[in-house]
Design a protein around this motif. Structure first.
Motif, mmCIF file in Angstrom:
data_model
loop_
_atom_site.group_PDB
_atom_site.id
_atom_site.type_symbol
_atom_site.label_atom_id
_atom_site.label_comp_id
_atom_site.label_asym_id
_atom_site.label_seq_id
_atom_site.Cartn_x
_atom_site.Cartn_y
_atom_site.Cartn_z
ATOM 1 N N ASP A 1 0.828 -1.207 0.000
ATOM 2 C CA ASP A 1 0.000 0.000 0.000
ATOM 3 C C ASP A 1 0.863 1.258 0.000
ATOM 4 O OD1 ASP A 1 -2.623 -1.362 0.398
ATOM 5 O OD2 ASP A 1 -1.681 -1.963 2.288
ATOM 6 N N ILE A 2 1.976 1.180 0.749
ATOM 7 C CA ILE A 2 2.860 2.338 0.908
ATOM 8 C C ILE A 2 4.311 1.916 0.689
ATOM 9 C CG2 ILE A 2 3.701 4.104 2.513
ATOM 10 C CD1 ILE A 2 1.012 3.932 3.960
ATOM 11 N N VAL A 3 5.038 2.717 -0.076
ATOM 12 C CA VAL A 3 6.465 2.472 -0.305
ATOM 13 C C VAL A 3 7.265 3.630 0.282
ATOM 14 C CG1 VAL A 3 8.295 2.258 -2.024
ATOM 15 C CG2 VAL A 3 6.103 1.100 -2.393
ATOM 16 N N LEU A 4 8.213 3.307 1.150
ATOM 17 C CA LEU A 4 9.142 4.300 1.676
ATOM 18 C C LEU A 4 10.423 4.174 0.867
ATOM 19 C CD1 LEU A 4 7.597 2.863 4.383
ATOM 20 C CD2 LEU A 4 8.603 4.912 5.371
ATOM 21 N N VAL A 5 10.823 5.237 0.201
ATOM 22 C CA VAL A 5 11.938 5.138 -0.735
ATOM 23 C C VAL A 5 12.937 6.277 -0.550
ATOM 24 C CG1 VAL A 5 10.508 6.308 -2.478
ATOM 25 C CG2 VAL A 5 12.534 5.038 -3.201
ATOM 26 N N ASP A 6 14.205 5.929 -0.590
ATOM 27 C CA ASP A 6 15.266 6.935 -0.533
ATOM 28 C C ASP A 6 15.403 7.574 -1.915
ATOM 29 O OD1 ASP A 6 17.341 8.505 0.258
ATOM 30 O OD2 ASP A 6 18.811 6.902 0.422
ATOM 31 N N LEU A 7 15.902 8.806 -1.950
ATOM 32 C CA LEU A 7 16.064 9.512 -3.226
ATOM 33 C C LEU A 7 17.198 8.916 -4.043
ATOM 34 C CD1 LEU A 7 15.393 11.792 -5.170
ATOM 35 C CD2 LEU A 7 16.767 13.332 -3.760
ATOM 36 N N PHE A 8 18.360 8.756 -3.408
ATOM 37 C CA PHE A 8 19.526 8.238 -4.125
ATOM 38 C C PHE A 8 19.782 6.786 -3.739
ATOM 39 C CE2 PHE A 8 20.594 12.868 -4.065
ATOM 40 C CZ PHE A 8 20.454 13.059 -5.429
ATOM 41 N N ILE A 9 19.433 5.896 -4.628
ATOM 42 C CA ILE A 9 19.657 4.464 -4.448
ATOM 43 C C ILE A 9 20.317 3.920 -5.706
ATOM 44 C CG2 ILE A 9 17.890 3.872 -2.738
ATOM 45 C CD1 ILE A 9 15.921 3.492 -4.990
ATOM 46 N N PRO A 10 21.084 2.830 -5.599
ATOM 47 C CA PRO A 10 21.801 2.292 -6.768
ATOM 48 C C PRO A 10 20.862 1.821 -7.876
ATOM 49 C CG PRO A 10 22.641 1.373 -4.705
ATOM 50 C CD PRO A 10 21.388 2.103 -4.357
ATOM 51 N N GLU A 11 21.366 1.912 -9.112
ATOM 52 C CA GLU A 11 20.762 1.358 -10.328
ATOM 53 C C GLU A 11 19.544 2.124 -10.836
ATOM 54 O OE1 GLU A 11 20.461 -2.904 -10.652
ATOM 55 O OE2 GLU A 11 21.911 -3.188 -9.049
ATOM 56 N N LYS A 12 18.643 2.540 -9.968
ATOM 57 C CA LYS A 12 17.499 3.362 -10.380
ATOM 58 C C LYS A 12 17.177 4.299 -9.224
ATOM 59 C CE LYS A 12 13.869 1.431 -12.452
ATOM 60 N NZ LYS A 12 13.568 2.121 -13.722
ATOM 61 N N ASP A 13 17.280 5.621 -9.466
ATOM 62 C CA ASP A 13 17.062 6.566 -8.374
ATOM 63 C C ASP A 13 15.597 6.582 -7.944
ATOM 64 O OD1 ASP A 13 15.613 9.138 -9.583
ATOM 65 O OD2 ASP A 13 17.011 8.375 -11.079
ATOM 66 N N GLY A 14 15.349 7.161 -6.767
ATOM 67 C CA GLY A 14 14.015 7.136 -6.181
ATOM 68 C C GLY A 14 12.949 7.784 -7.041
ATOM 69 N N ILE A 15 13.258 8.926 -7.663
ATOM 70 C CA ILE A 15 12.276 9.631 -8.490
ATOM 71 C C ILE A 15 11.883 8.786 -9.700
ATOM 72 C CG2 ILE A 15 11.948 11.620 -10.013
ATOM 73 C CD1 ILE A 15 13.523 13.288 -8.011
ATOM 74 N N SER A 16 12.869 8.197 -10.362
ATOM 75 C CA SER A 16 12.585 7.339 -11.521
ATOM 76 C C SER A 16 11.768 6.121 -11.107
ATOM 77 C CB SER A 16 13.890 6.872 -12.180
ATOM 78 O OG SER A 16 14.631 7.971 -12.656
ATOM 79 N N LEU A 17 12.107 5.564 -9.950
ATOM 80 C CA LEU A 17 11.382 4.391 -9.448
ATOM 81 C C LEU A 17 9.913 4.730 -9.198
ATOM 82 C CD1 LEU A 17 11.452 1.463 -8.369
ATOM 83 C CD2 LEU A 17 12.027 2.405 -6.125
ATOM 84 N N VAL A 18 9.664 5.861 -8.553
ATOM 85 C CA VAL A 18 8.289 6.270 -8.266
ATOM 86 C C VAL A 18 7.508 6.471 -9.560
ATOM 87 C CG1 VAL A 18 6.855 8.115 -7.300
ATOM 88 C CG2 VAL A 18 8.849 7.298 -6.037
ATOM 89 N N ARG A 19 8.104 7.161 -10.514
ATOM 90 C CA ARG A 19 7.429 7.420 -11.785
ATOM 91 C C ARG A 19 7.103 6.130 -12.530
ATOM 92 N NH1 ARG A 19 11.270 12.422 -13.758
ATOM 93 N NH2 ARG A 19 10.113 14.110 -12.737
ATOM 94 N N ASP A 20 8.052 5.212 -12.568
ATOM 95 C CA ASP A 20 7.853 3.965 -13.317
ATOM 96 C C ASP A 20 6.794 3.081 -12.663
ATOM 97 O OD1 ASP A 20 9.735 4.810 -15.083
ATOM 98 O OD2 ASP A 20 11.352 3.526 -14.346
ATOM 99 N N ILE A 21 6.802 3.024 -11.339
ATOM 100 C CA ILE A 21 5.806 2.192 -10.653
ATOM 101 C C ILE A 21 4.422 2.812 -10.778
ATOM 102 C CG2 ILE A 21 5.035 1.332 -8.395
ATOM 103 C CD1 ILE A 21 7.974 1.021 -7.655
ATOM 104 N N ALA A 22 4.344 4.137 -10.689
ATOM 105 C CA ALA A 22 3.051 4.825 -10.790
ATOM 106 C C ALA A 22 2.381 4.550 -12.138
ATOM 107 C CB ALA A 22 3.240 6.321 -10.588
ATOM 108 N N LYS A 23 3.182 4.334 -13.183
ATOM 109 C CA LYS A 23 2.618 4.022 -14.498
ATOM 110 C C LYS A 23 1.947 2.657 -14.498
ATOM 111 C CE LYS A 23 6.162 6.667 -17.000
ATOM 112 N NZ LYS A 23 7.343 6.555 -17.890
#
Length: 278
Positions: free
Chosen positions: A48-70
């Motif tokens: 239901d909820i994802v807690l995510v750091d901004l700078f993480i290896p391989e895929k940054d937090g912003i990109s991860l949020v955008r891709d999952i939201a799609k």
């Protein structure tokens, strides 16, 4: 409520996990130390909820949020990072996060934010069930009044107690211009955007700053009275830096000598975001 943690510091993962369990906020389905692995696991586990750091290896937090939201628009994201860059925080909100919590982690702040997001998701679920029960359909967004955001904007300004401030007119004018021109505040300096509405941009900026400061003071008082209040939780982090709100709260309580500071850029970016989505 089910959570997933994306953080490359295992100690932070353990701290977040402990906060969630100790305060009976829900269940942690798992965690990942990098963005690429997290993407697959989140889609499979459907938290239901994802807690995510901004700078993480391989895929940054912003990109991860955008891709999952799609792929899954029902997941709520809370970003946790030590980054204080206003532009980066603004991009994080634009990507679709609900809240931005700055490190070092404060257990009470995390608890309050998670409880708020949990209640918001619960209410959205109940509303969805009611709509299904009574066969209520959502209006076609293409038919929505393009200027409806102005009423939403005024409602937000009223919530934080500054709708009557002189600078409010300047704030509304700037936001109307940015939305109608399909541009972003990142395209201008504060002086440049203020110059579009006055030959004395410094005066405009001062009026906006005074209004924004008044809003911060009002939210700080509200937080002292009830730190789980919807308006306090929503706007103290979305329009301001929550760390600065805490400083202002300490000042009001007589526990600190410094007052909270306001970022006009974050304030206006936040108002644009809320006026579009509420």
């Amino acid at each position: 409520m089910k959570y997933f943690i994306v953080e490359d510091d295992l100690n932070i993962v353990k701290i977040l996990n402990k906060i969630i369990y100790d305060r009976t906020l829900g269940e942690v389905l798992g965690y990942s130390l990098d963005g690429a692995t997290a993407f697959e696991e989140i889609l499979n586990l459907k938290p239901d909820i994802v807690l995510v750091d901004l700078f993480i290896p391989e895929k940054d937090g912003i990109s991860l949020v955008r891709d999952i939201a799609k792929n899954n628009s029902h997941i709520a994201f809370i970003m946790i990072s030590q980054v204080s860059s206003k532009d980066m925080i603004s991009k994080a909100y634009e990507s679709g996060i609900e809240f931005y919590i700055q490190k070092p982690i404060n257990a009470i702040e995390v608890q309050n934010v998670l409880q708020y997001v949990k209640e918001k998701l619960d209410n959205e679920h109940k509303l969805s069930e009611i709509k299904k029960l009574f066969n209520i359909t959502e209006p076609n967004p293409k038919k929505t009044d393009i200027h409806d955001y102005e009423n939403k904007l005024k409602s937000i300004l009223q919530c934080i107690g500054i709708v009557g401030e002189i600078g409010t007119k300047d704030i509304i004018s700037i936001i109307k211009y940015l939305i109608n021109s399909n541009s972003s505040l990142s395209d201008y300096t504060i002086k440049e955007i203020c110059q579009k509405f006055s030959n004395n941009p410094k005066t405009v900026e001062q009026r906006i700053r005074r209004a924004a400061i008044k809003g911060m003071i009002n939210l700080a008082h509200l937080g002292i009275e009830d730190n789980l209040n919807y308006i306090f939780l929503e706007y103290s982090n979305g329009l301001y830096d929550f760390k600065e709100i805490r400083i202002e709260m300490d000042y009001i309580r007589g526990k600190g000598k410094n007052r909270g500071k306001v970022s006009i850029r974050k304030f206006i970016d936040g108002l644009i975001y809320y006026s579009k989505i509420q």
